[in-house]
Scaffold this motif. Structure first.
Motif, PDB file in Angstrom:
ATOM      1  N   GLU A 144      -4.277   1.412  -7.602  1.00  0.00           N
ATOM      2  CA  GLU A 144      -4.807   0.087  -7.300  1.00  0.00           C
ATOM      3  C   GLU A 144      -4.354  -0.974  -8.298  1.00  0.00           C
ATOM      4  N   GLY A 151      -0.370  -5.452   6.598  1.00  0.00           N
ATOM      5  CA  GLY A 151      -0.481  -5.335   8.052  1.00  0.00           C
ATOM      6  C   GLY A 151       0.582  -4.416   8.638  1.00  0.00           C
ATOM      7  N   CYS A 188       0.795  -1.229   0.000  1.00  0.00           N
ATOM      8  CA  CYS A 188       0.000   0.000   0.000  1.00  0.00           C
ATOM      9  C   CYS A 188       0.827   1.279   0.000  1.00  0.00           C
ATOM     10  N   GLN A 189       1.849   1.356   0.863  1.00  0.00           N
ATOM     11  CA  GLN A 189       2.557   2.624   1.076  1.00  0.00           C
ATOM     12  C   GLN A 189       3.296   3.094  -0.175  1.00  0.00           C
ATOM     13  N   LEU A 240      -4.146 -10.680   7.634  1.00  0.00           N
ATOM     14  CA  LEU A 240      -3.905  -9.956   6.386  1.00  0.00           C
ATOM     15  C   LEU A 240      -2.872 -10.690   5.534  1.00  0.00           C
ATOM     16  N   GLU A 253      -3.076  -4.596  -1.691  1.00  0.00           N
ATOM     17  CA  GLU A 253      -3.706  -4.775  -0.379  1.00  0.00           C
ATOM     18  C   GLU A 253      -2.627  -4.625   0.707  1.00  0.00           C
ATOM     19  N   CYS A 254      -3.021  -4.097   1.862  1.00  0.00           N
ATOM     20  CA  CYS A 254      -2.055  -3.885   2.946  1.00  0.00           C
ATOM     21  C   CYS A 254      -1.645  -5.212   3.589  1.00  0.00           C
TER      22      CYS A 254
END
Lengths: 174, 297
Positions: free
Chosen positions: B167, B194, B152-153, B208, B191-192
């Motif tokens: 995305e 965690g 994600c980051q 996750l 998707e993250c």
């Protein structure tokens, strides 16, 4: 009508719930992302500051990327966290303890001493035996430095923290 | 020859040693010059910004100033979290004169002409570098099925990160294809994983990670490739932990394991470096099976 938290207008939210549908940690949250915004809209700040959700958020920005109203919830959550990072008890205490350990390490060395974090009980594997096995496995692979790496400019970094602390004490006096 | 300043960050000094190890080999081979930022400090991660906004900006800007004299072509940051924080600090001082004045006061240094900041993936995914990789390749991934995992980051929020899509980014996919692999279509690209919840909230973080691993396997990937040290650590380490925690019966019916590479390791292998040189021996989940499938040993 507008109410800004860290520059974000919480009234921009029209409660469609897309943020909650996008959130990867929604299943562990006590208050869902769109509910956080609703509570802020009706002035229930205390309830929001006291929930675990703001400490479970990973700031992954899935919600803000999909928000049809351009509300950047992670930016709001950062601001909410700043109100309570130093609190010891209450929901989210283990996450806060982790952040505070990282910051202590950063303040002392200028970098994060990960082996120090690992042995100070932040691995949360639930057993000392498992913690030890994990640390050994990391050391064996050269994935943890035994000694902290200190920077020459650490006094400059410490100065940043002293200003933060002075600011917080100033607030208490008011 | 291009010349960049290189900011490793705390993760690449610890759990992600193989990321910088392989990336620097590859940059050398491709003629991309670099110098490590002298006396760099931790970017502050998500912790500094949770304490004080200006602290986070100060930490970022000090690094950018340290890098300034070296960064002819910009600053290269392999870690997604560091990249995010440095970009965020840079944007903040450039767009908010009041914040800039406060940072200048604390750093006792004028803040101007900060170098451009790139994630290592943004440097390697450029068309001219891809072409160079293709020319210098001595091996091929031979159709190895790879799940490209960006996390994600790295790609979000899009106002900060300058990737092609928040995305459905494609940089890693393009690199894998140049290397002769097959980027499998799968839905959890960004998707993250965690993040640092793996320290403080292991149960949440494991869910996750497991979801991402299961999906990659379900989409018939034979390995995962990532650009982020936190993602790599969470996915690799989680599988190791799971294995050691399961009882005899569970271990017997063990879940399928899937190796997690840094993209720079795959580039290094195809450019002819051996598996030890790119740091594969540091992984928890061994990569031999995937490499045998690709015909690389």
């Amino acid at each position: 009508m507008s109410m800004l938290v860290n520059g974000m207008d919480v009234y921009a939210c029209y409660q469609c719930g897309k943020c909650s549908a996008s959130c990867p940690v929604y299943f562990a949250m006590d208050i869902l992302p769109h509910q956080i915004l609703r509570l802020l809209q009706i002035g229930e700040m205390d309830q929001v500051l006291d929930c675990e959700s703001i400490w479970l958020c990973t700031l992954c920005s899935a919600c803000s990327t999909r928000c049809p109203r351009g509300v950047d919830l992670p930016v709001i959550i950062e601001e909410l966290r700043r109100a309570g990072l130093r609190r010891v008890s209450g929901p989210g205490r283990s996450q806060r303890a982790f952040h505070n350990s990282v910051l202590r390490s950063l303040e002392r060395h200028g970098r994060v001493y990960k082996a120090g974090l690992a042995v100070s009980g932040h691995l949360s594997t639930g057993s000392r035996q498992r913690d030890a096995r994990l640390v050994l496995a990391l050391l064996k692979r050269g994935k943890l430095r035994m000694w902290p790496s200190r920077i020459r400019g650490r006094l400059v970094v410490r100065g940043f923290f002293q200003r933060v602390q002075a600011g917080q004490e100033g607030e208490k006096d008011v | 020859m291009s010349n960049y300043a290189f900011y490793p960050g705390c993760s690449l000094h610890n759990t992600a040693r193989e990321s910088s190890q392989s990336l620097l080999l590859v940059m050398d081979r491709l003629g991309i010059g670099y110098d490590e930022v002298p006396d760099w400090n931790c970017c502050g991660g998500t912790s500094a910004v949770s304490l004080d906004e200006q602290l986070a900006v100060n930490l970022a800007v000090r690094n950018l100033l340290q890098a300034k004299s070296l960064a002819g072509d910009g600053l290269v940051v392999p870690c997604a979290h560091c990249y995010h924080r440095l970009m965020s600090g840079k944007r903040r001082v450039e767009s908010d004169p009041d914040m800039r004045r406060r940072v200048e006061k604390e750093l006792r240094h004028p803040v101007e002409d900060l170098p451009p900041v790139y994630n290592a993936l943004q440097v390697m995914e450029r068309a001219e570098i891809l072409e160079k990789i293709r020319l210098y390749a001595v091996k091929s991934l031979s159709g190895l099925k790879v799940a490209c995992y960006y996390g994600c980051q790295l790609v979000r929020p899009p106002r900060l990160t300058n990737f092609d899509h928040p995305e459905n980014p494609t940089g890693l996919d393009r690199i894998v294809e140049i290397l002769g692999g097959e980027a499998v279509p799968w839905p959890l690209k960004t998707e993250c994983c965690g993040g640092n919840l793996s320290f403080a909230k292991r149960d949440v973080s494991e869910k996750l990670a497991q979801r991402i691993l299961d999906m990659a396997i379900e989409c018939e990937a034979e390995c995962i490739v990532t650009a982020c040290p936190i993602c790599q650590a969470n996915l690799d380490l989680h599988q190791f932990q799971l294995f050691h925690r399961s009882t005899g019966a569970e271990a017997a019916s063990a879940r399928k394991k899937i190796p997690v590479f840094f993209f720079s390791q795959l580039i290094g292998l195809v450019l002819g470096f051996d598996s030890h040189a790119v740091g594969l021996s540091r992984h928890f989940i061994p990569a031999w099976e995937a490499l045998a499938l690709a015909g690389i040993r």
